[in-house]
Structures are given as structure tokens and as C-alpha cells.
Design a protein around this motif. Structure first.
Motif, PDB file in Angstrom:
ATOM      1  N   GLN A   1     -48.731  -9.791 -63.300  1.00 23.17           N
ATOM      2  CA  GLN A   1     -48.048  -9.343 -62.083  1.00 23.17           C
ATOM      3  C   GLN A   1     -46.676  -8.743 -62.365  1.00 23.17           C
TER       4      GLN A   1
ATOM      5  N   THR B   1     -50.982  -9.724 -75.767  1.00 22.57           N
ATOM      6  CA  THR B   1     -49.687  -9.240 -75.281  1.00 22.57           C
ATOM      7  C   THR B   1     -49.078  -8.287 -76.306  1.00 22.57           C
TER       8      THR B   1
ATOM      9  N   ARG C   1     -44.984  -7.971 -72.025  1.00 21.62           N
ATOM     10  CA  ARG C   1     -46.029  -7.179 -71.369  1.00 21.62           C
ATOM     11  C   ARG C   1     -47.426  -7.697 -71.743  1.00 21.62           C
TER      12      ARG C   1
ATOM     13  N   SER D   1     -43.901  -6.260 -64.391  1.00 29.33           N
ATOM     14  CA  SER D   1     -43.738  -4.988 -65.094  1.00 29.33           C
ATOM     15  C   SER D   1     -42.247  -4.700 -65.201  1.00 29.33           C
ATOM     16  N   HIS D   2     -41.659  -5.115 -66.302  1.00 24.94           N
ATOM     17  CA  HIS D   2     -40.226  -4.940 -66.523  1.00 24.94           C
ATOM     18  C   HIS D   2     -39.977  -4.910 -68.024  1.00 24.94           C
ATOM     19  N   GLN D   3     -39.007  -4.104 -68.458  1.00 21.49           N
ATOM     20  CA  GLN D   3     -38.772  -3.936 -69.894  1.00 21.49           C
ATOM     21  C   GLN D   3     -38.269  -5.203 -70.556  1.00 21.49           C
TER      22      GLN D   3
ATOM     23  N   GLU E   1     -51.195  -7.016 -72.304  1.00 20.82           N
ATOM     24  CA  GLU E   1     -52.102  -5.907 -72.600  1.00 20.82           C
ATOM     25  C   GLU E   1     -53.477  -6.137 -71.970  1.00 20.82           C
TER      26      GLU E   1
END
Length: 957
Positions: free
Chosen positions: A645, A668, A653, A647-649, A655
Motif C-alpha cells: 500500500q 522487495t 518497495r 509508495s514513497h522513496q 516488488e
């Protein structure tokens, strides 16, 4: 190495030239005792050889013996090797009359202090081994066997070997007897002589003393051990080259011209540092070249420095000139002389006409007039209408040598001066403002100023205006810089009141000490206005400098609806949450490479993801260990439902997942530098504060994103932050994470489960309630971990001691070299009242400001070494808290330097207390973080009284 024990072989029959010790013997001279063995001629590979053979396979109770001559034991060899070459015939090649045929024979030995001649008694011999052939000779093919056996525990002057045949058809071709030695060698610059292998009876090793090679020394006598197999092992007491010499192969060679070595070590000679004289060979240090110096605290092995050149670009910037204030700034010297300890002093002189004198205490210089590190100083208490001259001088650690000699003509002097003259005048005061003319869309204004002393520059004015009743979210100011005391404003709104403020500027551009504000209104359409008397024709030159906007608290971004996190546990079927939030990956697209860690559910691998439509790249693969239950599988995959859920740098993340096959996996992105705590421990003291604050900023940005989604992490710690090759920090490990309720003050309450005490807020420990504010507390601990380079929070205190200290309002102290602004933010995160703690948007904003102004990180928080290093509760006999140097080093996690202290002769705590920074460097402590840790610990020990600290000291808030 092999040495020959004696000639015991039939040299007339065998080619053994390489092992004969005393020369060959003739066939007639070989006097072995033989009982039933026959000396026969054998043709082998075209050569005629004599052998001892026996072949009485058809006779019962065979007992045939062959004994060697007396073999003298040399060089105390207690262990010899017997190599046999022989032929044994296959018993199956005989007819039925060979029922007693054997295919083995026996080897015996007997020790003696003298040659007993032909006397022979079986009882004198003890069995060594039964010899069996690997290959048996048939009627048509001759096969030679070679076997080696060991005769051990020899202690007398010599020995005999005997061979017993009990019914074999065999021929003995050769016997070779030898022992092993460790060859003469040089190891670790110590020479060791050739030594017989083994250490005597029942001893596997022989200790051998060595001697250091020329120009080498050792604190203890070098020793080494010779094994029974003739190998050197376990060298003790390393020799090191003396000062002025370096290790080259197995020798200590004097340093070549232009090189030096100051200490006993096996390091290579170092190139003479810059600005030094190049001496002849064997130099212990390199003296400074002409006009170059070393400061009193500089090591003799370091470079020499020149005197600094003059500071550059001295500028006076007016800040509040009407109040008698300005700021001086300058650039560092173009040539620092090769030093970093540059400081500055500022001298002020006031001049009236041609007479000048020191400013004295009438003018204030802040922070000081000397010993300045920054290239700026604030000046106040200036008087109007005077010329001020400021002189800035550059100094360094070698400036004290400036008066001891005349510097070279091509170098600037060490005490350098730049001078600037400043004529300070006060701007006039605006006394009144009047409306000269107005229309529907314009206003003409003018103002009066108080009389003042004449100055050469014309006066300029700053005019600011805005609408009076501007209730919009955005209020717009217009600023004009005017050359005259009048102005006409156009493009205004009809029937609208405006507020005007005017202020006189000094010739340098700073505003005056006072201003005046007034209200004027444009004409309303349909109404007439009585024109005022026409003013004189005035013209102005207007420059619009800026339009400043003041926004309300709520920004457009804040007004946008935020995406809200959905707890996968709210799904009746958890598999539906996985399908919704995570992408399915076929296992054939995932390749595991190596294990990089272990999680709660199984191992973690580094691997490669190569899926259609995706770029091949490295990934981390979490696996589920075999034998899992369905609940464990759902708990394992729920982390993927959470990560999917986000999505941030600054959030790890996802995969994808593998769920439709037996072995479930979570895939990931791969973070090359691993966990933040370990990454920092490996680089203790090597990273500047600015870089560390940048890492904190990334973590805070990730947590702001999570809190904006109404989400609480619960396990925020440096071990759960991952670092990639670009040093980006990303929040990971959502195993303990839970969603917040819709209420902004919502909490997650649990009746059980693990809580990481050292990172958890007190309300979460006491009541099992978690909020975004408790995550802020944890973030404060993470900041402390970062600045302490991965040190364990609260050190070795127990969880009970930690909770007790927190409840008594004590907090962790500032780590060493921690910027004061960063530590103050930590303390704000640890406020007992959670409502008073900063929120993550505030934290991100503050860290961003610190990064934009690196100078704000220069002020260091107070550091007490007795706080960060927990001292034991018992003391040594000398009243100090440590009984030995090794115990002290272990307590500050610097035990890797124990040998350095010992080699330098620092073996008592009293000697430790006498050490200075240069002494610590000289014994081999090079890393800045390690150097500071040891130095601060020594400082803490010096300040410590006889009363020992029973527990860590914290900051009481």
C-alpha cells in the motif's frame, strides 16, 4: 625436510643413490642376518637386481626372518620412516599344495645402545606393522609395491629393523630409512635453525627459540614450533624493524633517502611529508624545510606548515546601521600554509580626520575580537559620522614562529592584514505623510523628514502598501524603493482604502530607526473629490523589488484528501488483501543467490528478479521456513499486504509475492548497505554530522508519509532502517505495524506481544497504546543511534532499569560531537506529554532547515564522557574504576587496541591518565571516531572523583 638415518638397503640390487649417507657398499659387504630368506638375482626393466626372497608356500608353520645391520639414531630423531619396496605373489597362482600361502609379512624393530653383531633373539623385537601389498604379482605380470611405516618413540643410540615372513611368496627389493626435519627458516623477521621434527617421546611439537634478524627487535623472545611432519607452526613473539628501518623480504633495510620511520614496527618507511628536508638513509623523522614549522602539538611524523596568507575579500554589510550595527565578513586565506587550525582576530580603529585610535570598549565585537573560527563578526555600538577601520589578521598553530625568522620573500607573512574604511551615517526620520491627489485608480503621496546633518549621498525611501481590508488567504504587499519624498501609485481599485508605510534608508541601504504608516482611499465612482492644492511637480524613479505573500496555515497540499491505509487483518479472507495490494510473481522469475540474514519466519536471500516487462535487478527475498502453519503463512504474507500500500522513496518497495506455490516468498528491493545500525557501527566517526542529519531527514520523510496515511509503525529502530548504495534510508520491517483509528489521536491497544522497550514511548509501555506520537519517541531514539554510530541505546542497562530511568524523567545524553540543534530535537521527541511532541511534518521541516544552513550544525551539545561510557560498580586497588588497561578498553568497546597500548609500554591506568591526543595517535589509533572515544574516556577518568557512578547519568527534563 627428509634426512637419511642409515644405509640399510641392498645397494647391489636397488637404485638408491639419492639416499645413501656414507657411500655405496658392495654386495659382499652387506651383512644382514637371514633366516630362510635367500639372496637372488631378479631381472627388472632390463636390469639385474639382487633381492631377498622367500617362497615356502607349501610348508607349514613358516617363520622366516631378515634383520638389518645396526642403524645409528642421528640428531635425537625419535621418529623415523621406513619405506619398503617389495613383491608378493598371488596365492591363487599356486596349485592346491599351497594351502598355507600368505600374502602379508610383518615389520619389527628393536632399540640398542650398541651394535650386537650377529646376536639375534626374537624377544628383543616389537612389532611395528603388518605389511600387505596393494597389488599382487601373478604368473605373467610383476607388480612392485611401495609402503611406508613409522617407527616412533626411539630414545636409544640406535636400532635394528627385522622382517618376518609366515608363509608368503615374496621378495624384498629395497628398504629406505629416514627422519624429517623442519628446515632453517626466517619467519616474522626471526631466524630459526634446522630442527629435527617432533618434540621427543609422546610430544608432537618441538619448541624452538629464534633470534631477530639484524636491525630488528622483539619485546619477547621469538619462538616457533616444529611439528612431527617437519612443518613450522605457531610463531610467537614477532620481531619488528627498529626506527629508521623497514621490513623487506626477510630483512630490515634502512629507509631510503627521502623516507623515514619513527617507531618500532613492520610498517614500510613513509615518504617524508610535504615541506620537509630529505635526509640520507635511515632517517627517524624529517625536519622542516626553511620557513616551515611544526606546531608544539604536531607529531614529528606529520607535515610542516607555512604561515597563512592574508584573509581575502573583507566586506562590511550593514544590518541595522541606524542602531550602529554592521557585520564584517571575509574569505579564508588563499594559502593556509597547509593547516586547518586557522583562526582570526579583528582590530577596530576609529578615525576623525587624520587622527585614529583604537575603538576600545566603545565598540562591541561578537562573538569575540580574537580566536575566531568563523569568517564573520558582528559589530555594534558604532557612532554616526565617524570613519571606522577594521583590520583582520589570520593566525595558525605556527604563527608563533613568525617572529623567529624572516619569511621567504615569495610567501606572505603569517600575520596578514586587510583594512577597509567605513563611514557610518544615520538616515533621516520620516515625520508626516500627506495625500496630494487622488482618482478612481491612483493616489499621489508625499512626506516630510526631520532635519539632519548633511551627508554626501542622497536619501532613498522604502514604501510598502497593501489593501486595508484584505481578508483573503493571501495578502499581497508591494514594495517600492524611491529616490524622492513623493510618489504616484496607479492601477488601484476604485473606492478602496490602502495602508501605506514609508521609511528612510541609509546610503548603505539599511532602513532607518523609525517609520510612519497612514491610510488613504481612492475615489468612488460617481463621487466628486475636492482636489487639494497642486503639489510641485515631483518625479520619482520606482523599482519594484518584491511581492511578498503571506499564506494561511493550511497549504493546498494539506487540503488534499490523503490516501488511508487499510489494515489487512480487517479482511475476512486475508488472501484477498494479498491479491489486492501485492503483485504475484512466478517462482521461475526469482533466483536466490546467497543468504544475507534471517527473519522471524525464515531466511532472507539476495537474489535476482527477471520477470517479463521488468528490468532485471537485484532483490531481497524473504522466505517462509518449512513446517509452517496456515496462521504463520498469513502472518508472513500480511507484511506484503501492508508494504504493497506504500509508495514513497523512503519506504522499502515491495516488488511482489509468491503465494500460489508451496514455498511462499516476499520480494522487495535490495538495499546494498544493509541495516542502518550495522552500517554506522562499521563507520564509527567517519561520517560528518551533515551526512548523518541527511539520513535522519530521509527516515523522517518516510515516517511523515506513514503518519499522513493514519498509520503507526510500533518498531521504529535503526535495525529496521535499510540503506542503499546512495545512502538513502528506507523504513522497513512492518511485522509489528498497525493502523491508527480514524481519530487523529487514535491508538492501537494490545493485550500482549513483544515491545522493544528501549525504543518505545512510556505510554506505549505502560498502557500498550500506540500513536504516531509514540513513533516520534522512537524516531528520537533512532536519531540518537545515528549520532552515536549505532551504539545500543541505554548501553548494557536492563529493560527494568531503562523503564525506571524514563519514568523518573531521565533521558539519554547527547552523543559525542552531536550538534546542539539535533539533540534539542531528540529531547522534544522524548517529552512525557505526547501531545507536546513534534509531529513528523514538523520534524521534516526542521531537519530540512538544518540541512539548508550547515552552519547551524556547528554548535555542539555538551558531552560528558562519564555519561556515554557506563562505568563498572567496582574499582581497582588504585581507586580508579578499572583494574587494568584491557578492562578499561573493553568497557569502551575499544579492546582491539589492547596490543597497541601494550607495545607502546602503556600497561597501567596511571600511564593512561598521562596520555594526550598525540600519544594516542602515535600508538596507532587512526580512526577519528575511535580517537575521540578513547580521548574523551581518559578525560572522564581524570575528572572522576573517588565516588563511582553506579548507573548511567542522563539528562533530566
Amino acid at each position: 625436510m627428509v634426512a637419511i638415518a642409515s644405509v640399510v638397503e641392498n645397494t647391489c640390487g636397488f637404485n638408491l643413490e639419492n639416499i645413501v649417507l656414507f657411500g655405496k657398499c658392495r654386495c659382499s659387504e652387506l651383512r644382514w642376518l637371514s633366516f630362510s630368506h635367500k639372496k637372488k638375482m631378479l631381472s627388472l626393466n632390463g636390469s639385474q637386481l639382487y633381492t631377498y626372497s622367500v617362497c615356502n608356500v607349501g610348508e607349514h608353520e613358516q617363520d622366516n626372518w631378515l634383520r638389518t645391520t645396526f642403524i645409528q639414531r642421528r640428531l635425537s630423531a625419535s621418529r623415523v620412516f621406513v619405506e619398503l619396496q617389495f613383491i608378493v605373489r598371488d596365492c591363487n597362482s599356486f596349485d592346491g599344495s599351497s594351502l598355507t600361502c600368505k600374502e602379508t609379512f610383518n615389520l619389527f624393530s628393536s632399540e640398542s645402545d650398541a651394535d650386537i653383531g650377529t646376536s639375534f633373539r626374537k624377544g628383543q623385537f616389537k612389532k611395528v606393522a603388518t605389511i600387505a601389498p596393494d597389488e599382487i604379482t601373478s604368473r605373467n605380470e610383476l607388480r612392485i609395491n611401495t609402503e611406508t611405516r613409522v617407527v616412533e618413540s626411539l630414545s636409544r643410540k640406535g636400532f635394528y629393523l627385522a622382517f618376518q615372513d609366515i608363509g608368503a611368496c615374496m621378495a624384498l627389493l629395497s628398504v629406505r630409512v629416514y627422519y624429517k626435519t623442519c628446515p632453517a627458516t626466517i619467519k616474522s623477521l626471526a631466524a630459526f635453525p634446522e630442527t629435527v621434527a617432533g618434540g621427543g617421546v609422546n610430544q608432537a611439537l618441538r619448541e624452538v627459540a629464534g633470534v631477530c634478524v639484524e636491525n630488528a627487535v622483539s619485546e619477547e623472545s621469538p619462538r616457533i614450533y616444529c611439528t612431527m611432519d617437519g612443518e613450522w607452526v605457531v610463531p610467537v613473539g614477532q620481531c619488528q624493524c627498529m626506527p629508521g628501518y623497514e621490513a623487506v623480504n626477510d630483512t630490515c633495510r634502512d629507509c631510503q633517502p627521502g623516507f623515514f620511520k619513527a617507531f618500532v614496527s613492520n610498517d614500510a618507511c613513509e615518504l617524508c611529508p610535504v615541506n620537509t628536508k630529505l635526509l640520507s638513509s635511515g632517517a627517524l623523522f624529517c625536519p622542516c624545510a626553511e620557513d616551515f614549522y611544526r606546531a608544539p602539538d604536531d607529531p614529528t611524523t606529520g607535515p610542516c606548515s607555512g604561515l597563512p596568507s592574508a584573509p581575502r575579500e573583507l566586506v562590511a554589510t550593514t544590518t541595522q546601521l541606524a542602531a550602529g550595527k554592521l557585520q564584517l565578513s571575509w574569505s579564508p586565506p588563499e594559502d593556509t600554509g597547509g593547516r586547518s587550525d586557522i583562526s582570526y582576530s579583528v582590530e577596530c580603529r576609529r578615525c576623525e580626520g587624520t587622527a585614529c585610535q583604537p575603538c576600545g570598549e566603545k565598540v562591541r565585537l561578537e562573538p569575540a575580537s580574537s580566536g575566531l573560527v568563523d569568517t564573520r563578526v558582528a559589530v555594534s555600538e558604532l557612532e554616526p559620522h565617524l570613519n571606522y577601520t577594521f583590520t583582520v589578521e589570520a593566525h595558525s598553530g605556527v604563527s608563533l614562529f613568525a617572529s623567529q625568522g624572516t619569511p621567504r620573500s615569495n610567501r606572505p607573512p603569517s600575520t596578514s592584514t586587510l583594512t577597509t574604511a567605513l563611514h557610518y551615517t544615520d538616515p533621516p526620520k520620516v515625520t508626516s505623510m500627506r495625500l496630494d491627489e487622488r482618482s478612481l485608480t491612483s493616489l499621489s503621496l508625499s512626506w516630510a523628514v526631520a532635519p539632519r546633518r548633511p551627508v554626501p549621498q542622497p536619501t532613498r525611501y522604502k514604501l510598502t502598501y497593501r489593501k486595508k481590508d484584505d481578508n483573503l488567504d493571501v495578502t499581497t504587499y508591494t514594495v517600492l524603493i524611491l529616490e524622492k519624498s513623493s510618489v504616484q501609485i496607479s492601477d488601484l481599485s476604485p473606492g478602496t482604502a490602502y495602508l501605506f508605510r514609508v521609511q528612510a534608508l541609509s546610503p548603505e541601504g539599511s532602513p532607518g530607526g523609525s517609520s510612519i504608516e497612514d491610510e488613504f482611499e481612492t475615489l468612488t465612482e460617481g463621487k466628486e473629490d475636492v482636489p487639494p492644492p497642486p503639489p510641485p511637480c515631483l518625479s520619482c524613479i520606482c523599482i519594484v523589488l518584491a511581492i511578498m505573500s503571506i499564506y494561511s496555515y493550511s497549504s493546498p497540499e494539506q487540503l488534499k484528501p490523503l490516501k488511508t491505509y487499510v489494515d489487512p487483518h480487517t479482511y475476512e479472507d486475508p488472501n484477498m488483501a494479498i491479491l489486492k495490494f501485492a503483485s504475484e510473481i512466478h517462482p521461475s522469475h526469482v533466483t536466490k543467490q546467497k543468504v544475507i540474514g534471517a527473519g522471524e519466519f525464515g531466511e532472507v536471500y539476495r537474489g535476482i528478479l527477471k520477470a517479463p516487462g521488468r528490468k532485471e535487478g537485484a532483490v531481497a527475498i524473504k522466505t517462509l521456513k518449512p513446517g509452517y502453519s496456515e496462521k504463520q503463512r498469513q502472518d508472513f504474507l500480511s507484511e506484503a499486504s501492508i508494504m504493497g500500500q506504500f509508495s514513497h522513496q523512503n519506504i522499502i518497495r515491495l516488488e511482489g509475492v509468491v503465494t500460489k506455490f508451496k514455498h511462499a516468498m516476499i520480494v522487495t528491493e535490495y538495499m546494498e548497505n544493509g541495516a542502518l545500525d550495522k552500517y554506522l557501527k562499521d563507520r564509527d566517526g567517519e561520517m560528518p554530522s551533515f551526512q548523518l542529519v541527511g539520513m535522519m531527514h530521509g527516515i523522517a520523510a518516510g515516517m511523515k508519509y506513514l503518519s499522513d496515511m493514519s498509520y503507526v509503525h510500533r518498531d521504529l529502530a535503526a535495525r529496521n532502517i535499510l540503506v542503499n548504495n546512495n545512502l538513502e534510508c528506507k523504513v522497513s520491517d512492518f511485522g509489528l505495524s498497525r493502523v491508527l483509528e480514524d481519530d487523529p489521536e487514535g491508538t492501537y491497544t494490545t493485550s500482549g506481544g513483544k515491545i522493544p522497550i528501549r525504543w518505545t514511548a512510556p505510554e506505549a509501555i505502560a498502557y500498550r497504546k500506540f500513536t504516531s506520537a509514540s513513533d516520534v519517541w522512537s524516531f528520537g531514539i533512532v536519531m540518537w543511534e545515528v549520532m552515536a554510530f549505532g551504539e545500543r541505546p541505554y548501553w548494557d542497562m536492563s529493560n527494568c532499569e531503562v523503564m525506571k530511568a524514563i519514568n523518573e524523567a531521565f533521558r539519554l545524553p547527547a552523543p559525542m560531537d552531536c550538534p546542539s540543534a539535533v539533540y534539542q530535537l531528540m529531547l522534544q521527541c522524548w517529552l512525557q506529554d505526547r501531545s507536546k511532541r513534534p509531529r513528523f511534518p514538523d520534524i521534516v521541516s526542521l531537519l530540512d532547515k538544518l540541512l539548508r544552513s550547515p552552519e547551524s550544525l556547528k554548535a555542539i551539545a555538551d558531552f560528558d564522557p562519564r555519561v556515554s561510557i557506563r562505568l563498572p560498580s567496582t574499582s581497582g586497588s588504585d581507586g580508579l574504576p578499572f583494574r587494568s588497561v584491557s578492562e578499561w578498553l573493553e568497557s569502551i568497546k575499544m579492546s582491539q587496541y589492547s596490543e597497541n597500548f601494550t607495545c607502546a609500554g602503556v600497561v597501567t591506568m596511571d600511564q593512561v591518565l598521562q596520555m594526550k591526543n598525540v600519544d594516542i595517535k602515535n600508538i596507532g589509533v587512526r580512526l577519528p571516531g575511535h580517537l575521540k572515544r578513547i580521548a574523551y574516556s581518559i578525560l572522564g577518568l581524570k575528572d572522576q572523583t573517588s565516588t563511582l557512578i553506579q548507573s548511567p547519568i542522563f539528562v533530566n527534563i
